[in-house]
Enzyme design. Structure first.
Site, PDB file in Angstrom:
ATOM      1  N   SER A 103     -44.136 121.769  63.591  1.00  0.00           N
ATOM      2  CA  SER A 103     -44.134 122.276  64.958  1.00  0.00           C
ATOM      3  C   SER A 103     -43.050 123.332  65.169  1.00  0.00           C
ATOM      4  O   SER A 103     -43.072 124.389  64.539  1.00  0.00           O
ATOM      5  CB  SER A 103     -43.979 121.099  65.919  1.00  0.00           C
ATOM      6  OG  SER A 103     -44.218 121.478  67.249  1.00  0.00           O
ATOM      7  N   ASP A 242     -45.263 127.975  69.902  1.00  0.00           N
ATOM      8  CA  ASP A 242     -44.409 127.485  68.824  1.00  0.00           C
ATOM      9  C   ASP A 242     -45.178 127.553  67.510  1.00  0.00           C
ATOM     10  O   ASP A 242     -46.301 128.073  67.446  1.00  0.00           O
ATOM     11  CB  ASP A 242     -43.880 126.079  69.114  1.00  0.00           C
ATOM     12  CG  ASP A 242     -44.953 125.011  69.030  1.00  0.00           C
ATOM     13  OD1 ASP A 242     -46.149 125.340  69.190  1.00  0.00           O
ATOM     14  OD2 ASP A 242     -44.608 123.830  68.825  1.00  0.00           O
TER      15      ASP A 242
END
Length: 447
Positions: A103, A242
């Protein structure tokens, strides 16, 4: 063993629980857990996506070996956003979806997230059983039943086409100048394609991944890059994702940032007005700002808080039949559209609201005034449990006494990194800084 955190298994690549050996064992355990006994061999199917980290190659191969060893057929999607894995696991009738990503973490980290056949992340109970199987070992498939693996070339394209359907039919983004920052991550091709095909003029940054630069001074945790591009290009709005594109931050024409709380406030209010906010409830975590809660209450909308992690948000949404939730960090979950946080689709909903209202981003992205909030992250060494230290417990008790109902204090260990997160909210800035400093200093002393 403690393999699973708040969002799958995560750690530094090629160390600890994030080695090829562990990925192989996880793949075998997950394959055995999800293999449907009695189904034909061709029916056992797994989709695997990844972001752009160098270590993704290693983990992808190891997971494939583990999964095929238990008779699962593996479909390799290549770099795609995390929500695409949830979507494709369900639409391709897979037994299991796997996303290889850490992530928003730095490039040297990586992680493994699992999705069930319904496209949702696994429950605590399922993760616990897979973890037990990793420890105890699993029964491998007989030689004739070993699975196959192949590349799927149109996985990204399927996601792109689906994402475009989430804004109102016939709506065009023509006339909007949009900066999209893909964090050199999983959406580096999908996100610009979606926006340009919907008619926007697109300025893309963070779209040159090299295996080492994911989230590096770009993306939703480093919004200065997107802000500079918005101003330089005279753009109307910025969308900053992200590394795996399940989070988003929105920026106005001057580069000012709206976080997940402000986006949820906008969407909740709009959906409630249209009668499509199920249960008149927004699901968010304990980290969401007190100002959001007050704003929603003024509109007769309930804020239901959960533990940190979009998985917990989704579980509460499914249990209560709610369709909107998320996190301050930018996970926005819209179960009418996706099974997990989807930064791109959330960004599209914001753009659709700009088109519908004719208002600039600045007029839409600040629905409420946040209560002053401060978050301090304190890193600690492996094997240390700072929250158990008497000095830390005393500091927390003293801070709560000082706040005395005038604010909130939240202390928790990160589920993805060796960090203690010290967060407080209070209208008095001096008191806010004092209590956070005192607790953070105590944690550092114990770490």
């Amino acid at each position: 063993m403690g393999l699973f955190g708040t969002d799958g298994v995560r750690g530094r690549a090629n160390a600890g629980n994030m080695t090829a050996e562990m990925a192989l064992r996880l793949g075998a355990a997950a394959g055995r857990y999800f293999r449907r006994e009695g189904a034909g061999q061709a029916a056992h199917r797994v989709v695997i996506g990844k972001d752009t980290r160098l270590s993704g190659y290693m983990l992808e191969n190891a997971l494939t070996a583990g999964l095929t060893s238990t008779g699962m057929n593996v479909l390799l999607l290549g770099p795609v956003p995390t929500p695409a894995v949830g979507l494709l696991a369900r639409s391709m009738r897979a037994d299991l979806g796997v996303m290889i990503s850490a992530s928003h973490n730095p490039a040297d980290d990586n992680g493994i997230k699992f999705f069930g056949p319904d496209g949702f992340k696994l429950s605590d109970e399922a993760e616990a059983e897979i973890e037990r199987m990793v420890t105890d070992g699993v029964r491998l498939a007989d030689a004739p039943n070993i699975g196959r693996a192949k590349r799927i070339d149109d996985g990204r394209g399927r996601y792109v086409e689906y994402a475009k359907t989430t804004i109102p039919p016939g709506m065009s983004l023509e006339g909007l100048k949009v900066v999209i920052d893909c964090a050199n991550g999983a959406a580096y091709r999908a996100a610009p394609d979606v926006l340009s095909e919907l008619g926007a003029t697109v300025f893309a940054v963070g779209v040159s991944p090299n295996g080492r630069n994911i989230n590096d001074d770009c993306g939703s945790t480093h919004t200065d890059t997107c802000a500079q591009a918005v101003v330089a290009h005279g753009a109307d709005v910025g969308i900053s994702l992200d590394g795996d594109a399940d989070r988003v931050m929105i920026l106005d024409a001057e580069g000012r940032v709206a976080d997940g709380d402000q986006l949820m406030a906008l969407f909740a209010h709009r959906w409630a007005a249209e009668g499509r906010l199920k249960g008149a409830t927004l699901v968010a975590t304990v980290m969401s700002n007190l100002g959001l809660e007050r704003y929603l209450a003024s509109a007769d909308i309930t804020l239901l808080r959960t533990k940190v992690g979009d998985r917990h948000v989704v579980e509460a949404m499914r249990a209560g039949g709610f369709n909107l939730g998320g996190e301050q960090s930018g996970h926005i979950v819209m179960t009418d559209h996706a099974t997990t946080g989807d930064g791109l689709i959330a960004g599209l909903q914001f753009l659709a609201e700009m088109v519908r209202t004719g208002k600039p981003a600045a007029d839409l992205m600040h629905s409420f005034t946040p209560v002053p909030q401060r978050l301090e992250n304190v890193r600690y060494a492996d094997g240390i449990t700072p929250l158990d230290a008497p000095a830390v417990r005393r500091a927390i008790t003293q801070a709560e006494t000082q706040l005395n109902g005038t604010g909130r204090l939240l202390i928790r260990a990160s589920g993805t990194e060796p960090l203690i997160r010290v967060m407080a909210e209070c209208e008095d800035d001096g008191l806010l800084n004092r209590v956070v400093d005192d607790v953070a200093d105590a944690v550092r002393g114990a770490a």
